[in-house]
Design an enzyme around this catalytic site. Structure first.
Site, mmCIF file in Angstrom:
data_model
loop_
_atom_site.group_PDB
_atom_site.id
_atom_site.type_symbol
_atom_site.label_atom_id
_atom_site.label_comp_id
_atom_site.label_asym_id
_atom_site.label_seq_id
_atom_site.Cartn_x
_atom_site.Cartn_y
_atom_site.Cartn_z
ATOM 1 C CB CYS A 154 -0.946 -0.007 1.197
ATOM 2 S SG CYS A 154 -0.101 -0.210 2.775
ATOM 3 C CB VAL A 155 3.246 2.795 1.999
ATOM 4 C CG1 VAL A 155 2.021 3.434 2.598
ATOM 5 C CG2 VAL A 155 3.740 1.636 2.867
#
Length: 1018
Positions: A986-987
């Protein structure tokens, strides 16, 4: 004192001087009023004199006419009676008595009067003839009309006058005929025919009128100017009559056709522009229909120059008619939008599904010439002009005549322009019958030699001297564009194993030269600051096209050739670029500025502008939306990013954490990511930041701050669900490329809402720069952009159907043996439905002439129409986030790169330069140094696996890792040597333990990335 008569008209003179009480202005006003009164009285007196003179003239004329009637009665057929007839004028009783007396005396007695009275008789008989002609025009069915026509037939028959008077009779006939022509002979005959109702076609006057129409062609020699004049007038006045064939008796129709000198039709050549321009729209239509009916059965008889003139006349007529004038009235409204959007049921939209609205607005904003209401019989006859049988006969008769062949090209081009609903069928027929031979002929004998579009003649594009070069070029673009729709790559590149299969009519060298020529033309027409000239002016000549239509045809062919090159390159690296003609940096800055100017309004219209409208407003955006490949892909991606950033600024959107209160907060359950996303985000403005909060299985919010990463996690999970083919919305081909499910349930409202939602979510990903590890089928991506699909695209969707169509295309026998018709069978849940591809398709057999059209329609149905609603819904959602004109800067392969990154080797130097570190790590920390040494030894497959492990996408961003949002990051994950590396996709974060050496690091890292281990929420 009693005034003397008339004293009241005397001017009043005051000798006593001005009164002190009277102002100077009052004196002036009084004088002006008195002057006006005197003028008014004078006009009354003059009018009274004129009225009295007129009345006296009427009385005297009545007396004189009465006297002349008496004199006429005493010498009806003599010179006195003739003189009285002319002086009395249009008196039907007198004219009727004279005609009756003449016919009773016989033609010999009638004409012999010339030998006695010479020129006096000739002068009077010409005027009497005009009286007869006008009487017939006013009342062609009156009892006397037949007598008048018989007298006129004697006078206008050189055979009769010569028999009675010898060679002098011919001169008399010429003299009278010329006099009547100068006094509207053909207009009056036309009026007479029009005045007789269609149902009264057996009127005895009609055969005589037909004789009068054609008699001048025996009176004058073909070399005389009068002969050409009569031919022109016949076309203008007679052949423009509504339903002319139905108005004439059966035996008169062939007589008229046989006596019109079609063999001398080439005499009309210099007069065609003036002839056509003099006609109304309705008259042009009837002229086209009538001459086609009269001339087409005799093509074999009138080859060469007459046929070429016939075809040029048609070209000029079609060029002067409004588009779709020959369509039925009930079809015109439906076809209005497709005239500009080109998105009817049988053709692709030039701008994609959303452009249909802008096309309607564009069409309604243009001043349209009112279309005439044509009767059913005229429409029925007109429908034969683009018929397969007619096109076939024209191709045959022009084969041995170069002058007629080039005229045929103009004819076909003009026909397709005025009647676009028949364009595909006409072009397919030409391709089947003429094959690649006509394409080669057009290019090698006409287009290749033409100066237009050549690098050294860029300024000669709109030179009127080159007008004749445009018809071959434009028809070639239409023809080759159509050919590419059903041309497989094996045929295109000449690699087919079947020796009897057709080959690409162009060599690849010719195609490179031709495509560059087209690119030069297209760029020159888009790259004009003053687009008014492009939109309003056009080519002068037989085929009258606006420069806008020229540009549209050139662009469509150019796009089709470029699409082939994109799939399998055959051109040099910089073949499609025009960067040598522009300053790239200035181009980017100006394009961004022009887009900002268009977007300043709050109206939705700027987002729905068509490619045509964009080109009219901005040369740079016109290039980017119509021929984007002329600009390097990296430059266009940079422009796209500028557009997005400017849009964010205009909306006040920011990703900075301190403005988290501006985000839309959405809760999503871990087990229902897709459904909750659909329920909660359908009506949310996805341009703004979205804060995702996951709800665990116990109903509790998961800890964590969404700095963009949680949304990416949500997005990744959402894509896995919605693109799962088991859900029924998407299917995958053999290459695992996705396309919408074509089944009927996928087009139901609920399913369409899902497609719309998925489009919005993908639009959000493109807006945010998030890469998606999903591949779409090329033909579906083409639907986004309004591009054409090709027959080869069908191979990835339905190989069995593709092979069947290829078999049909190359079938050496009679296709009718295969018992095919214009239908397609659809099998859904075991139930087979038959769908007509064209109206009444089940009763239309597939023949040799129409099989290419059938192949195109089947391919178009499977590739486009079956997923039409699904594609439109998806694109509608995408367009809510991404402006359609931004996407039009790319083709389908490039859009796939924008979505999922470039399928290119991973540049480790670029990745390392744009990597962030956390925890104990920095660029010089030993574990990090070892990490980059290990990764540098990976092959490309292992590097892609690493990238997928960390970012969920195996392909790098096109413009490098600086575009990866968020940046690639590595964080310290402790010193446990047995722990595998983990990631937070997600990051884009790799959590890497501190391993003691390179060997251990390599072992653990490969184990993690190749086994798909470890998404870590910590």
């Amino acid at each position: 004192m009693i005034p003397v008569f008339g004293d009241e008209n005397r001017r009043k003179i005051n000798l006593g001087g001005a009164s002190s009480a009277t102002s100077h202005q009052a004196i002036l006003d009084q004088a002006r009023a008195e002057r006006n009164e005197r003028q008014k009285l004078k006009r009354k007196q003059e009018s009274a004199v004129k009225l009295q003179a007129w009345w006296r003239g009427i009385q005297e004329a009545q007396v004189a006419r009465k006297e002349m009637r008496g004199m006429f009665d005493e010498d009806v057929t003599g010179i006195t009676g003739l003189r009285c007839l002319v002086l009395i004028g249009q008196d039907e009783e007198i004219i009727g008595r004279w005609s009756s007396a003449v016919m009773q005396g016989g033609e010999d007695q009638f004409l012999s009067a010339f030998t006695v009275y010479q020129n006096s008789w000739l002068v009077l008989i010409r005027q009497a003839s005009l009286l007869l002609l006008r009487s017939v025009a006013q009342s062609p069915q009156s009892p006397n009309a037949q007598l008048h026509l018989q007298v006129l037939s004697i006078l206008l028959s050189s055979t009769t006058t010569k028999r009675v008077l010898g060679s002098t009779g011919t001169e008399i006939c010429v003299n009278i005929t010329q006099y009547l022509i100068n006094h509207n002979l053909y207009d009056l005959l036309s009026q007479a025919i029009r005045s007789i109702p269609v149902e009264a076609k057996n009127s005895p006057a009609l055969p005589l009128i037909v004789n009068l129409v054609t008699s001048p062609f025996t009176t004058f020699t073909p070399t005389s100017p009068q002969f050409t004049q009569c031919l022109c007038l016949t076309f203008v006045s007679i052949l423009t009559i509504l339903q002319l064939p139905n108005r004439l008796p059966i035996d008169s129709l062939p007589r008229l056709i046989s006596r019109i000198p079609f063999a001398n039709l080439d005499l009309l050549e210099p007069h065609i522009p003036t002839l056509v321009d003099s006609l109304s729209t309705e008259a042009k239509v009837h002229l086209a229909v009538n001459i086609h009916m009269f001339f087409s059965p005799h093509y074999q008889k009138y080859t060469g120059k007459p046929l070429a003139t016939y075809l040029r006349l048609f070209s000029r007529l079609f060029g002067a008619l409004p588009v779709s004038v020959f369509d039925r009235p009930e079809d015109r409204a439906a076809h209005a939008a497709s005239t500009w959007a080109r998105d009817d049921e049988d053709s692709d939209n030039e701008d994609g599904p959303i452009a249909r609205v802008s096309a309607v607005m564009d069409f309604n904003s243009r001043p349209q010439e009112p279309l005439p209401q044509l009767d059913a019989k005229t429409l029925q006859r007109a429908a034969k002009i683009p018929s397969t049988a007619h096109i076939t006969s024209l191709l045959k008769v022009t084969q041995s005549s170069p002058v007629a062949r080039i005229a045929l090209i103009s004819f076909l081009l003009a026909l397709n322009n005025v009647w676009p609903s028949h364009k595909d069928r006409v072009l397919s027929t030409v391709l089947v019958l003429a094959g690649g031979g006509l394409v080669r002929e057009l290019y090698r004998e006409h287009v290749r030699r033409s100066p237009i579009g050549k690098d050294e003649n860029s300024g000669a594009l709109m030179d009127p001297a080159n007008a004749s070069s445009w018809s071959p070029l434009l028809f070639l673009t239409d023809l080759y564009t159509q050919a590419l729709l059903t041309m497989g790559d094996d045929e295109f590149f000449g690699t087919a194993t079947n020796t009897s299969a057709p080959r690409n009519p162009f060599t690849l060298d010719e195609l490179r030269s031709f495509s560059r020529q087209l690119l030069n033309i297209a760029f020159a027409l888009y790259w004009r600051d003053d687009q008014t000239h492009v939109q309003e002016a056009g080519i002068a000549g037989d085929v009258q096209c606006t420069w806008e239509l020229v540009r549209e045809k050139i662009t469509k062919c150019l796009l089709a050739i470029h699409a082939r090159d994109s799939r399998r390159s055959f051109t040099p690296p910089d073949h499609w670029l025009v960067t040598s003609q522009i300053d790239v940096q200035s181009f980017v800055e100006a394009a961004v500025f022009e887009e900002q100017q268009l977007s300043k309004t709050d109206d939705i219209l700027p987002r729905m502008l068509s490619k045509r409208q964009i080109a009219g407003m901005s040369p740079r955006l016109g290039v980017l939306n119509n021929i984007p490949f002329a600009i390097p892909f990296e430059v266009r991606v940079s422009i796209f990013r500028h557009f997005v950033m400017n849009d964010m600024m205009a909306r006040g959107v920011t990703r900075h954490p301190m403005f988290i209160h501006q985000k839309t907060r959405v809760q999503v359950r871990r087990g229902s990511v897709a459904q909750d996303g659909f329920d909660r985000l359908t009506d949310v403005d996805l341009h703004s930041p979205i804060e995702i909060t996951f709800i665990d299985q116990f109903g509790q919010e998961e800890a964590g701050i969404d700095g963009g990463g949680v949304f990416k996690e949500f997005f990744t999970s959402l894509c896995k669900e919605v693109f799962d083919t088991d859900r029924g919305l998407w299917l995958a081909n053999k290459k695992n490329e996705l396309y919408p499910n074509p089944h009927a349930y996928a087009s139901e409202p609920h399913s369409l809402n899902w497609y719309r939602f998925i489009g919005r979510i993908l639009g959000k990903a493109m807006y945010e720069g998030i890469l998606v590890d999903v591949a779409f089928a090329g033909f579906f991506l083409a639907k986004w952009l309004g591009k054409q699909s090709f027959l080869d695209d069908l191979a990835s969707l339905d190989p069995e159907l593709y092979n069947g169509l290829i078999f049909l295309k190359h079938y050496p026998g009679n296709p009718e043996e295969l018992s095919l018709n214009f239908t397609v069978a659809i099998d859904e849940f075991g139930v087979t439905r038959t769908i007509d591809l064209i109206p009444n398709g089940s009763s239309i057999s597939v023949t040799r002439e129409n099989r290419l059209h059938y192949i195109y329609l089947v391919s178009h149905y499977r590739l486009s129409k079956q997923i039409k609603l699904q594609s439109e819904a998806f694109f509608e959602g995408l367009s809510e986030i991404i402006d359609p004109k931004w996407l039009r800067m790319f083709n389908q392969q490039e859009v796939q790169v924008l979505l999922g990154g470039v399928n290119a080797p991973i540049d480790l130097d670029d990745l390392r330069q744009h990597t962030n570190y956390g925890g104990l790590y920095d660029n010089n920390e030993p574990t990090i140094v070892a990490f980059w040494k290990v990764v540098n030894t990976f092959d490309q497959e292992q590097r892609r696996a690493l990238l997928r492990f960390v970012t969920s996408c195996s392909r790098p961003p096109l413009l490098g890792f600086k575009e990866l949002v968020p940046n690639f990051s590595i964080r310290d994950a402790g010193s446990d040597q047995d722990r595998l590396p983990t990631s937070s996709t997600c990051v884009n974060l790799l959590k890497l333990p501190r391993y003691p050496n390179e060997r251990k690091l390599r072992e653990k890292l490969l184990q993690a990335i190749m086994s798909g281990a470890g998404f870590d929420l910590s």
